[in-house]
Design a protein around this motif. Structure first.
Motif, PDB file in Angstrom:
ATOM      1  N   ASP A 143      41.911  43.713  32.709  1.00 51.42           N
ATOM      2  CA  ASP A 143      40.891  42.671  32.792  1.00 51.42           C
ATOM      3  C   ASP A 143      40.323  42.399  31.399  1.00 51.42           C
ATOM      4  O   ASP A 143      39.856  43.320  30.716  1.00 51.42           O
ATOM      5  N   LEU A 144      40.367  41.139  30.964  1.00 51.62           N
ATOM      6  CA  LEU A 144      39.906  40.772  29.623  1.00 51.62           C
ATOM      7  C   LEU A 144      38.572  40.037  29.645  1.00 51.62           C
ATOM      8  O   LEU A 144      38.181  39.440  28.639  1.00 51.62           O
ATOM      9  N   LEU A 196      44.504  33.449  24.641  1.00 51.07           N
ATOM     10  CA  LEU A 196      44.855  34.570  25.504  1.00 51.07           C
ATOM     11  C   LEU A 196      43.820  34.741  26.613  1.00 51.07           C
ATOM     12  O   LEU A 196      44.162  34.874  27.791  1.00 51.07           O
ATOM     13  N   TYR A 197      42.553  34.701  26.240  1.00 49.44           N
ATOM     14  CA  TYR A 197      41.460  34.891  27.189  1.00 49.44           C
ATOM     15  C   TYR A 197      41.428  33.789  28.249  1.00 49.44           C
ATOM     16  O   TYR A 197      41.284  34.062  29.447  1.00 49.44           O
ATOM     17  N   ASP A 198      41.571  32.536  27.815  1.00 47.74           N
ATOM     18  CA  ASP A 198      41.472  31.410  28.749  1.00 47.74           C
ATOM     19  C   ASP A 198      42.661  31.361  29.710  1.00 47.74           C
ATOM     20  O   ASP A 198      42.497  31.064  30.896  1.00 47.74           O
ATOM     21  N   ILE A 199      43.863  31.635  29.211  1.00 49.12           N
ATOM     22  CA  ILE A 199      45.035  31.649  30.096  1.00 49.12           C
ATOM     23  C   ILE A 199      44.938  32.806  31.083  1.00 49.12           C
ATOM     24  O   ILE A 199      45.263  32.665  32.267  1.00 49.12           O
ATOM     25  N   LYS A 200      44.468  33.958  30.606  1.00 45.49           N
ATOM     26  CA  LYS A 200      44.312  35.126  31.492  1.00 45.49           C
ATOM     27  C   LYS A 200      43.287  34.841  32.582  1.00 45.49           C
ATOM     28  O   LYS A 200      43.434  35.299  33.727  1.00 45.49           O
ATOM     29  N   ARG A 201      42.246  34.087  32.266  1.00 45.68           N
ATOM     30  CA  ARG A 201      41.233  33.733  33.276  1.00 45.68           C
ATOM     31  C   ARG A 201      41.857  32.898  34.392  1.00 45.68           C
ATOM     32  O   ARG A 201      41.524  33.063  35.569  1.00 45.68           O
ATOM     33  N   ILE A 202      42.756  31.989  34.020  1.00 44.67           N
ATOM     34  CA  ILE A 202      43.442  31.183  35.048  1.00 44.67           C
ATOM     35  C   ILE A 202      44.304  32.079  35.923  1.00 44.67           C
ATOM     36  O   ILE A 202      44.287  31.985  37.154  1.00 44.67           O
ATOM     37  N   ILE A 203      45.065  32.971  35.287  1.00 47.45           N
ATOM     38  CA  ILE A 203      45.963  33.865  36.026  1.00 47.45           C
ATOM     39  C   ILE A 203      45.183  34.776  36.964  1.00 47.45           C
ATOM     40  O   ILE A 203      45.609  35.051  38.094  1.00 47.45           O
TER      41      ILE A 203
END
Length: 238
Positions: A143-144, A196-203
């Motif tokens: 989790d980021l 990285l953070y924004d794409i990970k939030r979508i995922i």
């Protein structure tokens, strides 16, 4: 718990997981499509700005006021209309505006020796950063969400630093150059991590609106490209 109850619970959990995955994939797919589409108005705005000189009309502090005022007005309107087609139209208008604002920097770099190569290198470098961060976001299981606070601080530092750099440049351009280069390097790091953070939030399901997701990623890409273009332009300028 009976065997039948356990079966129903497992079925419900599996169904919920499938619904989440479908929604995540839909948001991610729509975000990438809209992000690609948003680059078209950016290119058109930059071309129009260089062709007509619109990008050179505002200079100095007036340019900063127009840029910040226009950008924040667009972002506020996009956020208010994020659930309608108007949000998409406003987003495309915003990317056109950002292209116009970028035109003076592009025109300056293109006027240098090997200017076209510098611009293409900045484009390729930005695309490479995005590809790496998108790949990392898809494979990192951690989790980021905690990273967001640190990135917000970094973005605030670069924002204030660029304003201070503009003020310093009014008195001494040579003194402001090292600060500008340092801020551009910091901006590349901060907004690369923001990708990285924004794409990970979508995922992870933290962002379910593809209009807002596109806006966030567009700003990440824009800042990385602009900072990279400045650094490469300074290195190429004798």
């Amino acid at each position: 718990m009976s065997l039948n109850d356990r079966f129903l619970n497992d079925y419900a959990a599996g169904s919920a997981g499938a619904d989440f995955a479908a929604q995540r994939n839909r948001v991610l797919r729509n975000t990438y499509w809209l992000l690609a589409l948003s680059l078209v108005p950016t290119v058109l705005g930059a071309w129009l700005g260089m062709a007509t000189g619109i990008g050179y009309v505002f200079t100095g502090w007036l340019r900063l006021v127009v840029f910040l005022g226009g950008a924040f007005a667009f972002m506020w309107a996009i956020q208010k209309n994020r659930n309608s087609g108007a949000g998409v139209a406003l987003l495309l208008g915003f990317t056109f505006f950002m292209g116009v604002m970028l035109s003076s920097l592009l025109g300056f770099v293109l006027g240098m020796k090997n200017g076209e190569a510098v611009v293409m290198t900045a484009v390729g470098g930005t695309a490479g950063v995005f590809a790496v961060m998108a790949t990392l976001a898809s494979v990192i299981k951690r989790d980021l969400s905690g990273l967001g606070r640190w990135l917000a601080v970094g973005a605030a530092i670069t924002f204030v630093g660029f304003i201070a750099c503009a003020l310093l440049a009014a008195f001494s351009s040579s003194a402001s150059l090292p600060l500008l280069m340092g801020l551009c390097a910091l901006s590349i790091i901060v907004f690369s991590l923001y990708m990285l953070y924004d794409i990970k939030r979508i995922i992870d399901g933290g962002e379910t609106n593809y209009v807002m997701a596109t806006l966030e990623l567009y700003l990440d890409i824009y800042n990385v490209f602009q900072s990279l273009l400045v650094l490469l332009g300074v290195a190429n300028n004798d």
